[in-house]
Design a protein around this motif. Sequence first.
Motif, PDB file in Angstrom:
ATOM      1  N   ILE A   1       0.858  -1.178   0.000  1.00  0.00           N
ATOM      2  CA  ILE A   1       0.000   0.000   0.000  1.00  0.00           C
ATOM      3  C   ILE A   1       0.896   1.231   0.000  1.00  0.00           C
ATOM      4  O   ILE A   1       1.776   1.352   0.857  1.00  0.00           O
ATOM      5  N   MET A  54     -12.766  -3.261   0.248  1.00  0.00           N
ATOM      6  CA  MET A  54     -12.925  -2.225   1.265  1.00  0.00           C
ATOM      7  C   MET A  54     -11.652  -1.405   1.403  1.00  0.00           C
ATOM      8  O   MET A  54     -10.561  -1.940   1.614  1.00  0.00           O
ATOM      9  N   PHE A  69     -10.417   2.324   3.431  1.00  0.00           N
ATOM     10  CA  PHE A  69     -10.831   3.275   4.451  1.00  0.00           C
ATOM     11  C   PHE A  69      -9.829   4.421   4.513  1.00  0.00           C
ATOM     12  O   PHE A  69      -8.663   4.270   4.176  1.00  0.00           O
ATOM     13  N   LEU A  96      -4.196   8.404   6.928  1.00  0.00           N
ATOM     14  CA  LEU A  96      -3.812   7.047   6.535  1.00  0.00           C
ATOM     15  C   LEU A  96      -4.949   6.362   5.786  1.00  0.00           C
ATOM     16  O   LEU A  96      -6.111   6.449   6.192  1.00  0.00           O
ATOM     17  N   ASP A 156      -8.867  -3.706   3.579  1.00  0.00           N
ATOM     18  CA  ASP A 156      -9.302  -4.951   4.187  1.00  0.00           C
ATOM     19  C   ASP A 156      -8.908  -6.084   3.256  1.00  0.00           C
ATOM     20  O   ASP A 156      -9.311  -6.087   2.091  1.00  0.00           O
ATOM     21  N   LYS A 181      -5.873 -16.704   7.112  1.00  0.00           N
ATOM     22  CA  LYS A 181      -6.593 -17.061   8.329  1.00  0.00           C
ATOM     23  C   LYS A 181      -8.065 -17.343   8.070  1.00  0.00           C
ATOM     24  O   LYS A 181      -8.759 -17.819   8.945  1.00  0.00           O
ATOM     25  N   TYR A 189     -10.317 -14.954   7.371  1.00  0.00           N
ATOM     26  CA  TYR A 189     -11.136 -13.776   7.635  1.00  0.00           C
ATOM     27  C   TYR A 189     -10.331 -12.541   7.244  1.00  0.00           C
ATOM     28  O   TYR A 189      -9.133 -12.612   6.984  1.00  0.00           O
ATOM     29  N   ASN A 190     -11.017 -11.414   7.195  1.00  0.00           N
ATOM     30  CA  ASN A 190     -10.367 -10.181   6.729  1.00  0.00           C
ATOM     31  C   ASN A 190      -9.524  -9.534   7.815  1.00  0.00           C
ATOM     32  O   ASN A 190      -9.892  -9.531   8.994  1.00  0.00           O
ATOM     33  N   GLU A 191      -8.394  -9.016   7.394  1.00  0.00           N
ATOM     34  CA  GLU A 191      -7.536  -8.232   8.269  1.00  0.00           C
ATOM     35  C   GLU A 191      -7.302  -6.880   7.594  1.00  0.00           C
ATOM     36  O   GLU A 191      -7.375  -6.768   6.376  1.00  0.00           O
ATOM     37  N   GLN A 192      -7.010  -5.878   8.399  1.00  0.00           N
ATOM     38  CA  GLN A 192      -6.863  -4.533   7.860  1.00  0.00           C
ATOM     39  C   GLN A 192      -5.410  -4.073   7.964  1.00  0.00           C
ATOM     40  O   GLN A 192      -4.786  -4.189   9.023  1.00  0.00           O
ATOM     41  N   PHE A 193      -4.926  -3.554   6.827  1.00  0.00           N
ATOM     42  CA  PHE A 193      -3.540  -3.102   6.760  1.00  0.00           C
ATOM     43  C   PHE A 193      -3.500  -1.643   6.332  1.00  0.00           C
ATOM     44  O   PHE A 193      -4.325  -1.189   5.534  1.00  0.00           O
ATOM     45  N   PHE A 194      -2.503  -0.927   6.848  1.00  0.00           N
ATOM     46  CA  PHE A 194      -2.439   0.507   6.642  1.00  0.00           C
ATOM     47  C   PHE A 194      -1.357   0.919   5.656  1.00  0.00           C
ATOM     48  O   PHE A 194      -0.316   0.270   5.549  1.00  0.00           O
ATOM     49  N   GLY A 195      -1.642   2.012   4.965  1.00  0.00           N
ATOM     50  CA  GLY A 195      -0.614   2.659   4.174  1.00  0.00           C
ATOM     51  C   GLY A 195       0.341   3.408   5.082  1.00  0.00           C
ATOM     52  O   GLY A 195       0.122   3.507   6.290  1.00  0.00           O
ATOM     53  N   PRO A 196       1.412   3.969   4.505  1.00  0.00           N
ATOM     54  CA  PRO A 196       2.437   4.629   5.317  1.00  0.00           C
ATOM     55  C   PRO A 196       2.017   5.974   5.880  1.00  0.00           C
ATOM     56  O   PRO A 196       2.690   6.505   6.760  1.00  0.00           O
TER      57      PRO A 196
END
Lengths: 113, 117
Positions: free
Chosen positions: B4, B31, B33, B92, B96, B101, B103-110
């Motif tokens: 990202i 998704m 955000f 940021l 998703d 695993k 299920y969905n996990e959420q990861f962030f941009g820098p």
Amino acid sequence: GENVEQHPSTLSVQEGDSAVIKCTYSDSASNYFPWYKQELGKRPQLIIDIRSNVGEKKDQRIAVTLNKTAKHFSLHITETQPEDSAVYFCAASIQAAGNKLTFGGGTRVLVKP
Amino acid sequence: SAVISQKPSRDICQRGTSLTIQCQVDSQVTMMFWYRQQPGQSLTLIATANQGSEATYESGFVIDKFPISRPNLTFSTLTVSNMSPEDSSIYLCSVDLSGSKGYNEQFFGPGTRLTVL
């Protein structure tokens, strides 16, 4: 809407000791509880998460526990090391409702060598 | 996870101007955000960027102030309009992702560090 409270706001521990951070949430429909670590100037990094169908989860020195009845969950870091120094955020969401995360206020952890 | 990226990484702007922040993901995601992190504070969700439709804003955030575009499944922009010093924050984007695993996990941009003078 969801409200997540996190304690303590700061935590100082000696290297090798354990650190515990506690969070409470308000919405009983929340079913996903991730923890993020944010080092200074960096993005939040997902370190561990737990879903509501599980009471405890462990990954090496990190563990998370969830008490759905009491609506609280905790992060446990054992054998702390200086590189564990960071700000830790808990969060909660309803995964079926788009996984919008509500974050706790954060805990600044300092591990003293 | 996914790669990202955000542009710009930081900017200093004059009050009254607008800044558009870009978020690019290296895979298609449903998704996306946008969050705001004020200095020394936690993260607050601004809106969900919906592909092909208007963004869904959280309480306290409005489209006129934070217009969002989501032209496809790998890209989104957030504009901070008519800026004031109170808009100085890190912005940021996050995505998703469905991982191993199940299920969905959420990861962030820098993040984009914005300073408004």
